[in-house]
Enzyme design. Structure first.
Site, PDB file in Angstrom:
ATOM      1  N   LYS A 247      -8.196   5.004 -54.550  1.00  0.00           N
ATOM      2  CA  LYS A 247      -8.684   5.700 -53.357  1.00  0.00           C
ATOM      3  C   LYS A 247      -7.613   5.714 -52.270  1.00  0.00           C
ATOM      4  O   LYS A 247      -6.984   4.702 -51.981  1.00  0.00           O
ATOM      5  CB  LYS A 247      -9.940   5.016 -52.823  1.00  0.00           C
ATOM      6  CG  LYS A 247     -10.677   5.806 -51.735  1.00  0.00           C
ATOM      7  CD  LYS A 247     -12.032   5.165 -51.465  1.00  0.00           C
ATOM      8  CE  LYS A 247     -12.878   6.003 -50.530  1.00  0.00           C
ATOM      9  NZ  LYS A 247     -12.351   5.998 -49.153  1.00  0.00           N
TER      10      LYS A 247
ATOM     11  N   ASN B 270       0.789  -1.225   0.000  1.00  0.00           N
ATOM     12  CA  ASN B 270       0.000   0.000   0.000  1.00  0.00           C
ATOM     13  C   ASN B 270       0.821   1.274   0.000  1.00  0.00           C
ATOM     14  O   ASN B 270       0.273   2.364  -0.183  1.00  0.00           O
ATOM     15  CB  ASN B 270      -0.958  -0.007   1.192  1.00  0.00           C
ATOM     16  CG  ASN B 270      -1.841  -1.229   1.194  1.00  0.00           C
ATOM     17  OD1 ASN B 270      -1.971  -1.908   0.169  1.00  0.00           O
ATOM     18  ND2 ASN B 270      -2.438  -1.548   2.335  1.00  0.00           N
TER      19      ASN B 270
ATOM     20  N   SER C 277      -8.579   1.365 -50.331  1.00  0.00           N
ATOM     21  CA  SER C 277      -9.751   0.515 -50.534  1.00  0.00           C
ATOM     22  C   SER C 277      -9.357  -0.788 -51.206  1.00  0.00           C
ATOM     23  O   SER C 277      -8.458  -0.821 -52.048  1.00  0.00           O
ATOM     24  CB  SER C 277     -10.782   1.248 -51.393  1.00  0.00           C
ATOM     25  OG  SER C 277     -11.870   0.395 -51.716  1.00  0.00           O
TER      26      SER C 277
ATOM     27  N   HIS D  29     -19.844  26.910 -37.769  1.00  0.00           N
ATOM     28  CA  HIS D  29     -21.072  26.136 -38.003  1.00  0.00           C
ATOM     29  C   HIS D  29     -20.999  25.341 -39.306  1.00  0.00           C
ATOM     30  O   HIS D  29     -22.033  25.023 -39.900  1.00  0.00           O
ATOM     31  CB  HIS D  29     -22.313  27.042 -38.045  1.00  0.00           C
ATOM     32  CG  HIS D  29     -22.470  27.918 -36.840  1.00  0.00           C
ATOM     33  ND1 HIS D  29     -23.153  27.525 -35.716  1.00  0.00           N
ATOM     34  CD2 HIS D  29     -22.002  29.176 -36.588  1.00  0.00           C
ATOM     35  CE1 HIS D  29     -23.108  28.502 -34.819  1.00  0.00           C
ATOM     36  NE2 HIS D  29     -22.416  29.508 -35.317  1.00  0.00           N
TER      37      HIS D  29
ATOM     38  N   GLU E  78      -7.270   9.325 -38.772  1.00  0.00           N
ATOM     39  CA  GLU E  78      -8.238   8.347 -38.269  1.00  0.00           C
ATOM     40  C   GLU E  78      -7.700   7.561 -37.081  1.00  0.00           C
ATOM     41  O   GLU E  78      -8.424   7.287 -36.119  1.00  0.00           O
ATOM     42  CB  GLU E  78      -8.624   7.379 -39.397  1.00  0.00           C
ATOM     43  CG  GLU E  78      -9.517   8.012 -40.451  1.00  0.00           C
ATOM     44  CD  GLU E  78      -9.730   7.118 -41.664  1.00  0.00           C
ATOM     45  OE1 GLU E  78     -10.552   7.490 -42.525  1.00  0.00           O
ATOM     46  OE2 GLU E  78      -9.084   6.057 -41.752  1.00  0.00           O
TER      47      GLU E  78
END
Length: 470
Positions: A326, A144, A320, A190, A333
């Protein structure tokens, strides 16, 4: 395959331990009991080294207060030095998730150090009458006070590495801000067109975010310098000699170069886990910032033809298995995913802290696991983000300039000069006709060309000042 064993005993009974193992019977029982995460102590070498450093400091302090023989102390210190030097880490086999408030971790360290010390003195492993895991290596200690102290030493080391990697990312953002200092682009609020800015300003803001989080992480380190060595089981100091606590802190400071000191109230310190909660909160803030930056870059590199395409990220790998050509924003990510993990386990750490009862918090192992893992992840993604994404990022300059000067948001720069009503009229007409703000202002004779060019110059649009034309 060596199948030789040695027999050891504890209060539960007798067990056969592999003869060549440095761990002992209590470690073996814990290994069998805690098959939870599959992540073993040895996978956190920083923590293993911290445990050995604490054990070394304790042995030296015990010798100075005359409760540990010089010869045994030297053997324990030498064994600890071996572990600090990254030896025998494979012998730390207990799962990071464990009941017992870390007792199994402490005993794993005690047994490895004791058996290595026995070997140094010329005895056989398991011959504990000469160097005992509890009586000698764990002398004047309890799990402890050992476990939280080692955890703090380790977290200080993790902070050092994290701050170094954050500095790499900060510098990468700074370098990119210098490179793109004068390149115009549209700012957005926004997700709608707002007013122009430079890419340099955007990346400088990213650097400022990281700099602020570095200061918060640095502030967390101060909390780790208060330790409870000598508090033993619940903070009363039972079985710890007079002067041992202070000598332990002093020795630990000498070994690490950090200003460790004994808590004023050891009973409070033994049950206190607030430093871990504070650090976790700061890690969550860093993760939120990093994830936000990754989101911004993923959005602004969307395309390459049907998205914003303001920036181009380095092409790291095909994106891909079905769509030829792609390429995905894989680095932002993976940054997102690491950040999600850190933000999620912050809740687990808070719950573990809150759930501590009476004079001890038994949930420090899950806090240690999540903090060590989270800090490792954040260190790694900071470096990867910098070197495999930001450093090679390029700006789509022409597209951004066309976007700025054909954008209705440009009218905001005219507001101090034309007034809100006239500016609104220009914006509405541009929206309805598809015309440019520039052409409408000239066509409506609201400004002459010299004045309009001055107002819409990059220097006047992107820096916080307004100079009205006469």
């Amino acid at each position: 395959m060596n199948t030789a064993t040695r027999q050891e005993h504890d209060l539960i009974g007798y067990r056969d331990v592999p003869a060549d193992a440095y761990y002992g019977i209590q470690t073996l029982r814990a290994f069998e009991n805690f098959t939870v995460s599959g992540v073993r102590l040895h996978q956190f070498s920083t923590f293993v080294r911290a445990l050995a450093t604490v054990k070394k400091a304790a042995a030296i302090a015990n010798n100075k207060v005359d409760v540990l023989d010089e010869r045994i102390k030297d053997a324990i210190v030498a064994a600890c030095d071996d572990v600090i030097d990254n030896k025998y880490h494979d012998q730390f086999i207990v799962d990071m998730f464990q009941g017992g408030a870390g007792t199994s971790t402490n005993m794993n360290a005690n047994e490895v150090i004791a058996n290595r010390a026995l070997e140094i003195l010329g005895y056989q492993k398991g011959d504990y009458q000469h160097v005992h895991p509890n009586n000698n290596v764990n002398l004047s200690q309890s799990t402890n006070d050992v476990y939280p102290t080692a955890m703090k030493v380790a977290l200080d080391d993790y902070c050092t590495r994290l701050l170094q990697k954050m500095k790499v990312l900060h510098d990468s953002f700074i370098n990119k801000s210098i490179e793109l200092a004068d390149e115009l682009k549209m700012g957005r609020t926004h997700l709608q067109d707002a007013v122009p800015m430079t890419a340099g300003q955007e990346f400088n803001a990213f650097a400022t975010m990281i700099k602020k989080e570095m200061a918060r992480i640095e502030s967390s380190r101060v909390l780790f310098h208060e330790i409870n060595m000598g508090g033993t089981a619940i903070g009363t100091g039972l079985n710890a000699p007079v002067g041992y606590s202070e000598l332990c802190a002093q020795t630990l400071e000498e070994l690490t170069g950090r200003p460790y000191y004994i808590a004023e109230d050891l009973i409070e310190a033994t049950q206190d886990t607030s430093p871990y909660v504070a650090l976790s909160g700061n890690l969550r803030l860093l993760a939120a910032r990093l994830s936000k930056i990754a989101n911004d870059l993923r959005l602004q590199t969307s395309g390459p033809r049907a998205g914003l395409a303001q920036y181009r990220l380095p092409e790291m790998q095909p994106g891909s298995s079905i769509m030829p050509g792609k390429v995905n924003p894989v680095i932002p990510e993976v940054v997102n995913q690491a950040c999600f993990h850190v933000m999620g386990v912050d809740n687990a750490i808070a719950m573990a802290s809150e759930s501590g009862q009476l004079q001890l918090n038994v949930f420090e192992p899950v806090m240690a696991f999540n903090l060590f893992t989270g800090m490792s992840m954040l260190s790694n993604v900071c470096e990867v983000f910098a070197t495999r994404c930001i450093d090679g990022l390029m700006m789509n300059n022409e597209a951004c300039r066309v976007e700025v000067f054909n954008n209705i948001g440009l009218v905001t720069a005219l507001n101090p000069h034309l007034g809100y009503e006239s500016s609104s009229y220009v914006a509405k007409k541009a929206q309805e006709t598809g015309g440019s703000v520039y052409d409408i202002v000239l066509g409506e004779k609201l400004m002459n060309k010299e004045t309009l060019d001055f107002v819409l110059s990059p220097a006047n649009m992107v820096y916080p000042k307004v100079k009205l034309m006469p």
